[in-house]
Motif scaffolding. Structure first.
Motif, PDB file in Angstrom:
ATOM      1  N   UNK A 378      32.086  -9.321   7.075  1.00 48.97           N
ATOM      2  CA  UNK A 378      30.756  -9.685   6.566  1.00 48.97           C
ATOM      3  C   UNK A 378      30.125  -8.540   5.797  1.00 48.97           C
ATOM      4  N   UNK A 379      30.376  -7.311   6.241  1.00 50.36           N
ATOM      5  CA  UNK A 379      29.818  -6.147   5.533  1.00 50.36           C
ATOM      6  C   UNK A 379      30.469  -5.988   4.169  1.00 50.36           C
ATOM      7  N   UNK A 380      31.739  -6.269   4.081  1.00 49.03           N
ATOM      8  CA  UNK A 380      32.441  -6.152   2.802  1.00 49.03           C
ATOM      9  C   UNK A 380      31.964  -7.227   1.834  1.00 49.03           C
ATOM     10  N   UNK A 381      31.753  -8.439   2.356  1.00 49.02           N
ATOM     11  CA  UNK A 381      31.250  -9.503   1.490  1.00 49.02           C
ATOM     12  C   UNK A 381      29.883  -9.138   0.929  1.00 49.02           C
ATOM     13  N   UNK A 382      29.082  -8.439   1.705  1.00 48.19           N
ATOM     14  CA  UNK A 382      27.781  -7.979   1.219  1.00 48.19           C
ATOM     15  C   UNK A 382      27.946  -6.988   0.071  1.00 48.19           C
TER      16      UNK A 382
END
Length: 480
Positions: A378-382
């Motif tokens: 999820x952090x990478x998608x952000x």
């Protein structure tokens, strides 16, 4: 590692003569010399009213969250509403069943002009990226640059990248800048056009700041359909004196445009130049200055970047390929430095696949952390959405599916063999998805890819023109 490589006068004039002869002998070459890209295809596509129904919606908006079965309503280029069972009378329905809808991905540093020379960087020092791209740069015409940008934009849109930072560092004359900007208008997509230097620019001179002002007045005096913004691409204090860098950044700030700079690619140069410390001391860092790579920074510099809220852009495939070092994403995140993701150049990385870039970032981070849980998906998608928007100064327009923002979104199929079965949608995007899974791409309410097909690109023409450029260049550099 420097991109200033000497070229013999005999080699340069010989190749230039070959290019000139080829241009005179064939009509495509002649058109390139005149710098006349096609015009207006994207703007001919109307902004419709659409509602994507019954999709898994990854909004990237913490207030809305993710919806397992939701709708997205778009009208006149803007997101009207996000929710379940939305009322949208008169809107064209796009069936989202079995699909993932998310914001278009945002790329923050790409030398797009070189895309037609994909994979041509060699495997030894003589034929490596820096000497080869320098030779190419001096041989390219304005239309060659335009062809590179056209190919890069086609690949971006095809793969769900709706915003790019065209870090244009092969502008040998004003005609090159104009050709690239015209191509952006023709193809569509959202972009920061970062006006850079050229293969003629010397170490002791600035990039063409007068022409930056001319470009701003001519092309950006009124919004170009709201899709293009202007910036500069400075070489930074590791390649220039502080006086030159100060003049470039202060001029950009007076013009109100964004700033991007390479930084920290060579450990010895980092120690010698003390680039981040120098920039900080001169008040030349901040949220409007995007640093690219910075793979060899130290702890003091990390905290300086965090304190000044200076973002960085990381391109793991080229950073690894060129030996810049392991992309230190966890170090930046640990101290609060904003991180976004980028392609850099397909001469080196081969393709512009943001899904693969996200996966590489996660794997590198976990490998460095020696933990499966070093960097959550999820952090990478952000990083590929909202953090990219912030890095380019576009967070009020794009980066999330928030009502009121512009309608930049992608629809990803989940019925292909590489996506089956449907499990955790965020993990599916970061770990499994590929450009071939992108079914629909919308930018500012215009559909630029539908049913897996691009709508503003003539692919046969694109292929023929790219092949023609490569054929001429190969003739010209056969003795390189």
């Amino acid at each position: 590692m420097s991109d200033f490589t000497n070229i013999s006068r005999r080699g340069l004039f010989g190749t230039a003569a070959a290019i000139g002869a080829a241009s005179m002998l064939n009509p495509i070459g002649k058109a390139m010399a005149q710098g006349a890209p096609a015009a207006g295809a994207a703007q001919q596509i109307p902004r419709g009213e659409y509602v994507v129904r019954n999709a898994c919606v990854l909004t990237m908006d913490p207030q809305i969250g993710n919806l397992l079965n939701g709708d997205v309503h778009v009208r006149n280029g803007a997101i009207v509403a996000v929710g379940a069972n939305l009322a949208a009378p008169g809107a064209e329905v796009i069936d989202g069943k079995g699909m993932i809808v998310m914001p278009g991905m945002i790329e923050t540093h790409w030398h797009m002009w070189g895309a037609v020379a994909r994979n041509m960087a060699g495997d030894d020092e003589k034929h490596g990226y820096f000497p080869y791209s320098r030779v190419l740069g001096q041989l390219f015409t304005p239309e060659d640059n335009a062809r590179g940008v056209r190919l890069a934009l086609a690949e971006a849109i095809n793969g769900g990248i709706t915003t790019v930072n065209n870090w244009s560092h092969n502008l040998l004359s004003p005609e090159y800048a104009d050709a690239e900007i015209k191509t952006h208008i023709d193809v569509g997509g959202r972009a920061l056009f970062s006006y850079g230097y050229s293969r003629k620019t010397q170490r002791d001179e600035t990039l063409p700041l007068k022409d930056v002002a001319r470009v701003q007045k001519q092309w950006f005096g009124a919004p170009v359909d709201g899709l293009l913004t202007l910036g500069i691409a400075t070489r930074g204090p590791e390649n220039n004196t502080l006086e030159i860098v100060r003049e470039e950044i202060e001029t950009a700030r007076k013009l109100g445009v964004r700033i991007t700079s390479h930084m920290g690619t060579d450990a010895e140069r980092v120690v010698k130049a003390k680039g981040i410390k120098v920039l900080a001391g001169a008040n030349l860092l901040g949220p409007d200055v995007l640093l690219v790579h910075d793979t060899n920074t130290n702890e003091e510099d990390l905290h300086t970047l965090a304190a000044t809220k200076t973002p960085v852009s990381m391109s793991p495939f080229t950073e690894g390929r060129t030996g810049f070092g392991i992309t230190p994403v966890l170090d930046f995140l640990r101290v609060g430095v904003p991180v976004s993701l980028s392609v850099d150049t397909t001469l080196l990385c081969g393709n512009a696949d943001m899904f693969a870039i996200m996966k590489a970032i996660q794997n590198l981070a976990d490998a460095v952390a020696k933990s499966e849980f070093g960097l959550p998906a999820a952090r990478i998608l952000q990083m590929s959405t909202m953090d990219g928007a912030r890095a380019l100064g576009l967070e009020d327009k794009v980066g999330s599916l928030t009502p009121g923002k512009r309608a930049d979104l992608i629809v990803v199929r989940t019925d292909a063999v590489n996506m089956l079965p449907f499990t955790e949608p965020v993990h599916m995007i970061v770990q499994s998805a590929q450009p071939s899974n992108v079914d629909l791409v919308m930018v500012d309410g215009r559909i630029l890819k539908r049913n897996g097909k691009l709508t503003t690109i003539d692919l046969p023409r694109l292929a023929a023109e790219a092949a023609e450029t490569v054929a001429r260049i190969n003739v010209a550099v056969k003795d390189f």
